[in-house]
Write a protein that holds these residues in place. Sequence first.
Motif, short mmCIF file in Angstrom:
data_model
loop_
_atom_site.label_atom_id
_atom_site.label_comp_id
_atom_site.label_asym_id
_atom_site.label_seq_id
_atom_site.Cartn_x
_atom_site.Cartn_y
_atom_site.Cartn_z
N TYR A 145 -11.67 -3.40 -9.30
CA TYR A 145 -11.40 -4.77 -9.71
C TYR A 145 -11.22 -4.80 -11.22
N GLU A 173 -4.37 -10.17 -6.62
CA GLU A 173 -4.11 -9.70 -7.98
C GLU A 173 -5.39 -9.13 -8.61
N LYS A 174 -5.24 -8.02 -9.27
CA LYS A 174 -6.30 -7.32 -10.00
C LYS A 174 -7.30 -6.60 -9.09
N GLU A 224 -3.61 4.27 0.11
CA GLU A 224 -3.89 4.13 -1.31
C GLU A 224 -3.25 2.85 -1.86
N GLU A 225 -3.80 2.38 -2.97
CA GLU A 225 -3.24 1.23 -3.70
C GLU A 225 -3.05 0.01 -2.80
N ILE A 226 -4.00 -0.20 -1.89
CA ILE A 226 -3.95 -1.40 -1.04
C ILE A 226 -4.26 -2.62 -1.91
N SER A 227 -3.34 -3.55 -1.96
CA SER A 227 -3.54 -4.71 -2.83
C SER A 227 -2.90 -5.95 -2.23
N SER A 237 -7.67 -3.70 -5.97
CA SER A 237 -7.00 -2.67 -5.18
C SER A 237 -8.03 -1.80 -4.47
N HIS A 238 -7.61 -1.18 -3.36
CA HIS A 238 -8.52 -0.39 -2.53
C HIS A 238 -7.84 0.92 -2.12
N THR A 239 -8.67 1.89 -1.80
CA THR A 239 -8.23 3.14 -1.19
C THR A 239 -9.12 3.43 0.01
N THR A 263 -12.90 0.74 -4.24
CA THR A 263 -12.33 -0.52 -4.70
C THR A 263 -12.38 -0.59 -6.22
N MET A 266 0.83 -1.20 0.00
CA MET A 266 0.00 0.00 0.00
C MET A 266 0.87 1.25 0.00
#
Length: 407
Positions: free
Chosen positions: A366, A327-328, A321-324, A330-332, A364, A260
């Motif tokens: 996807y 794969e494919k 930001e860019e919590i991942s 991601s969350h903020t 989010t 993240m």
Amino acid sequence: MKRFIVLALAACMILSAAAGASATEFKVSGSMWAGYDYVNIDSSSDDTNNFIQRMDTQVDIIATENLSATTLFRIEQTWGQSGNNLGAGSGGALGADGVNVSTLRAYVDFLVPSTSLKVRAGIQGLGLPGAVTASSVLDNDVAAIVLSQSFDSVELTGFFARPYDSTGSNSSTMDLFGGVVAADLGVATISPYFMFANVSGSVDADGNIFNDDLYWAGISAEAAPMANLALAFDGVYGKENGKDAGFALAGKAAYTTEFMVPALVAWYASGNDDDGEGRMRSIDDDDFSMTTLIGAGAMGPDSDNVFGSALGKWGVGLQFEEISFVEKLSHTVRVTYVRGTNDASEDITNWGDDDSATEFDVSTIYSMYDDLDLLVDFAYAVTDFDSGAAADVDNVFKAAAIVQYNF
């Protein structure tokens, strides 16, 4: 006969070579999305509950690397609404026929012969520098002429734009003149700028009245002092002739990790005093977006500016930001405390210095395919409005879901 065939083949080769040399290349890109948007303001009996779809199509017409033209068109419908089948958002009712195509951009790009001076003329996207977020003064499509020239690590940009021009008995015009210097200093990039607005008559811009000339001076800066650490700063001072000046400051510190990017953000924008002056005037402040509900920061198709602009407010927030972890996907996540800087409370968009809110945002994305994304956006704000038209608003909730195809 053989001689004739040889001559014919030679002529075809010459003609095809000439046609290839003068051929114009067409490139098409854009996006198509359809989404649902819901906003609940607890004191309101008329919640926002819309399905909206939009298609943006950009066509680049490229003659050479020194000459091209670009158009960008938008088709938009709000499901179930007709609007007399004319204008943006119409054509969504039964039958689905509507004149709802708008021209967002139409401009020509060219290089002045024997120089490296670039010229762009026409309706185009024009924004003053913004490192933390988009400019609080101007970031929109507008009819303009822009000149840009690069010198090693420095780029100079000058522009003229005409955002408003009306004729008739109430003739009024606004012309913008500005310049930007972008200097790459290695570890940091700074972009000082200046813009002057020449106002003739009384310009009514979406309810904002401009009666006199204005000017703005500002700077935007980005730095990477160490690995994974990014710093950003925006500052601008603006004044309308004969009125009190205003200003806006914003800063951000972000650190990139494996899973993240945590960040701390803060801003302060002056508000109106008891004389109704002191908030910085702006040509277009929608994209000065610090949260989902403040400015045009929402992913949802129809819920921007629930709390109005970030101007006339200050705030501090923690963002992830860019919590991942998958794969494919991601969350903020953002948590932001916001308070007004105006002397008086007016409504849900114009806050007094006793009005405040704590906002929680979760977004989010996807990526189903390389060009197809599903976006989900939630926001919830606990408010404390002291007085004014929004005194009985205790909380605001927003939810949105969009499927977007980029081509």
